[in-house]
Write an enzyme that holds these catalytic residues in place. Structure first.
Site, short mmCIF file in Angstrom:
data_model
loop_
_atom_site.label_atom_id
_atom_site.label_comp_id
_atom_site.label_asym_id
_atom_site.label_seq_id
_atom_site.Cartn_x
_atom_site.Cartn_y
_atom_site.Cartn_z
N ILE A 12 0.71 -7.42 -8.36
CA ILE A 12 0.17 -6.16 -7.83
C ILE A 12 0.13 -5.10 -8.93
CG2 ILE A 12 0.43 -4.34 -6.09
CD1 ILE A 12 1.90 -6.37 -4.31
N ASP A 31 7.85 -3.58 -18.11
CA ASP A 31 8.05 -4.89 -17.47
C ASP A 31 8.88 -5.78 -18.38
OD1 ASP A 31 7.49 -7.60 -16.29
OD2 ASP A 31 6.08 -6.44 -15.08
N GLY A 36 6.34 -11.60 -14.26
CA GLY A 36 5.03 -11.12 -14.68
C GLY A 36 4.63 -11.76 -16.00
N TYR A 149 17.32 -9.92 -0.43
CA TYR A 149 16.12 -9.16 -0.85
C TYR A 149 15.83 -8.06 0.17
CZ TYR A 149 11.04 -8.54 -1.81
OH TYR A 149 9.78 -8.05 -2.07
N1 LIG Z 1 3.14 -9.57 -3.12
C1 LIG Z 1 3.63 -9.26 -1.93
O1 LIG Z 1 3.18 -9.78 -0.91
C2 LIG Z 1 4.73 -8.25 -1.77
C3 LIG Z 1 5.21 -8.05 -0.48
C4 LIG Z 1 6.21 -7.13 -0.29
C5 LIG Z 1 6.68 -6.38 -1.34
N2 LIG Z 1 6.21 -6.59 -2.59
C6 LIG Z 1 6.77 -5.78 -3.69
O2 LIG Z 1 5.74 -5.39 -4.57
C7 LIG Z 1 6.24 -5.34 -5.90
C8 LIG Z 1 5.37 -6.18 -6.80
O3 LIG Z 1 5.44 -7.53 -6.37
P1 LIG Z 1 4.44 -8.67 -6.88
O4 LIG Z 1 4.05 -9.46 -5.72
O5 LIG Z 1 3.40 -8.06 -7.74
O6 LIG Z 1 5.44 -9.59 -7.72
P2 LIG Z 1 5.51 -9.89 -9.29
O7 LIG Z 1 6.66 -10.80 -9.49
O8 LIG Z 1 4.19 -10.35 -9.77
O9 LIG Z 1 5.82 -8.46 -9.89
C9 LIG Z 1 7.13 -7.98 -10.15
C10 LIG Z 1 7.17 -7.56 -11.60
O10 LIG Z 1 8.45 -6.98 -11.88
C11 LIG Z 1 8.85 -7.44 -13.15
N3 LIG Z 1 10.30 -7.31 -13.23
C12 LIG Z 1 11.24 -8.03 -12.56
N4 LIG Z 1 12.47 -7.62 -12.91
C13 LIG Z 1 12.31 -6.62 -13.83
C14 LIG Z 1 13.20 -5.82 -14.56
N5 LIG Z 1 14.53 -5.94 -14.43
N6 LIG Z 1 12.69 -4.90 -15.41
C15 LIG Z 1 11.34 -4.76 -15.56
N7 LIG Z 1 10.45 -5.50 -14.89
C16 LIG Z 1 10.93 -6.43 -14.03
C17 LIG Z 1 8.35 -8.87 -13.23
O11 LIG Z 1 8.27 -9.38 -14.55
C18 LIG Z 1 7.00 -8.74 -12.56
O12 LIG Z 1 6.00 -8.43 -13.51
C19 LIG Z 1 7.69 -5.80 -5.82
O13 LIG Z 1 8.52 -4.66 -5.77
C20 LIG Z 1 7.77 -6.55 -4.52
O14 LIG Z 1 9.06 -6.50 -3.97
C21 LIG Z 1 5.24 -7.52 -2.84
#
Ligand SMILES: NC(=O)c1ccc[n+]([C@@H]2O[C@H](COP(=O)([O-])OP(=O)(O)OC[C@H]3O[C@@H](n4cnc5c(N)ncnc54)[C@H](O)[C@@H]3O)[C@@H](O)[C@H]2O)c1
Length: 329
Positions: A12, A31, A36, A149
């Site tokens: 996202i 990041d 990611g 979570y």
């Molecule tokens: N995709 C969904 O359906 C969904 C649903 C509910 C909530 N979310 C929330 O949306 C956000 C983005 O999720 P996503 O689906 O894009 O997942 P994603 O895993 O693609 O994105 C999360 C990003 O955070 C980075 N990250 C993790 N730990 C880190 C740290 N300690 N320091 C810096 N960066 C860090 C990862 O490298 C990754 O790029 C998250 O907070 C997730 O909880 C997503």
């Protein structure tokens, strides 16, 4: 806007960076590239308005430095995906609790607007017909790491909410409901990219449980502009807003659609939750958002149909060079 996007190299987050840059804003993505991928941002690397900082939200000094130059913080970095949470419970909790504390404190010190990406997981096993933002949370035992979570995201929301109440932080909490689209990785437990990869490989599509559990998938193309509009909407500050799709599907029905849309010869194979995630795993039968609040605040209406989103994911997967990591789609 001078924006920081934590988790900007993720699924996202990278779409959000694209959107912000396309609308003339300056963006710093922070990041650690854990789930990611730098290649999600290849298209932005030569843009002078964009910077990628590789580092962790657990690094308080780094977070402070990055946020000091901005006026808006979109906090998306988190440990995500059932496999990540179940296999690395301690690291995940640490990131999702202390990482968020660092980012929100830096935003408050800077006086920046702040958005936290929360999740429909906070509703837990509440399977009501259309979950409103005020719906109860029905979580399993804290001794089941599967719920950590949801527990951490609930606390994250509270921290943002209390900062908003106590120190006037302009803070928006968005609860995403199963958001899907190109660049989402199937590696950490996300169902749609996993099904698409299995279908394209002609492997059996593995449906966990009986497949009658129902979900409502939202498109990243609907959600990203909504996130930006909410940040510009003072009525959204200090509250939570559901964001997701409107089309409900069973997981077995999803597998059938993926097979049809890819023209795959894959069959469907059921796998028990215990085999997929270990003994004691609990799932929810249904998860359906009520997005009335988003509609009232910003006129949010999901426009992208699930079949079109699946087609876009399939096209992206097919154009991934052979051997490229799945996370980069
Ligand atoms: N995709 C969904 O359906 C969904 C649903 C509910 C909530 N979310 C929330 O949306 C956000 C983005 O999720 P996503 O689906 O894009 O997942 P994603 O895993 O693609 O994105 C999360 C990003 O955070 C980075 N990250 C993790 N730990 C880190 C740290 N300690 N320091 C810096 N960066 C860090 C990862 O490298 C990754 O790029 C998250 O907070 C997730 O909880 C997503």
């Amino acid at each position: 806007m001078k924006a920081v996007v934590t988790g900007g190299a993720g699924f996202i987050g990278s779409h959000l960076c694209d959107h912000l840059i396309a609308h003339g804003h300056e963006v710093v993505a922070l990041d650690d590239l854990s789930t990611g991928s730098r290649s999600n941002l290849d298209q932005l690397m030569d843009d002078p308005a964009f910077t990628l900082v590789t580092g962790s939200i657990l690094d308080q000094g780094l977070v402070g430095d990055v946020v000091a130059e901005c006026d808006t913080v979109f906090h998306l970095a988190a440990a995500v995906g059932v496999h990540t949470i179940v296999d690395h419970p301690l690291e995940s909790l640490h990131t999702n609790l202390h990482g968020t504390e660092n980012v929100v404190a830096a935003a408050a010190a800077r006086g920046a607007r702040f958005l936290i990406a929360s999740t429909s997981e906070v509703y837990g096993k509440n399977d009501a017909d259309g979950l409103t933002e005020e719906a109860d949370r029905v979580l399993g035992s804290p001794l089941k790491s599967r719920w950590s979570y949801a527990a951490a995201k609930g606390l994250d929301e509270l921290v943002g909410y209390v900062y908003a109440r106590q120190s006037g932080l302009p803070c928006v909490i968005t609860r995403f409901f199963n958001i899907v689209g190109p660049r989402q990785s199937g590696r950490y437990g996300m169902v749609v990219p996993r099904f698409v990869d299995q279908a394209l490989a002609g492997e059996p599509i593995t449906v966990y449980g009986d497949g009658d559990q129902r979900r409502c998938f939202g498109s990243v193309s609907d959600v990203v502009p909504a996130v930006v509009r909410l940040m510009d909407t003072p009525g959204a500050y200090g509250t939570a807003v559901n964001l997701g799709g409107a089309e409900e599907v069973t997981i077995r029905g999803l597998a059938e659609r993926v097979i049809a849309l890819t023209g795959s010869t894959s069959t469907i194979r059921h796998v028990s939750y215990a085999d997929a995630y270990g003994e004691g795993y609990e799932d929810m039968r249904r998860r359906m958002p009520d997005t009335t609040r988003a509609r009232d605040l910003i006129g949010y209406t999901p426009r992208h149909r699930l079949d079109d989103v699946i087609r876009a994911i399939v096209d992206a997967r097919r154009s991934t060079p052979a051997g490229a990591p799945l996370a980069t789609a």
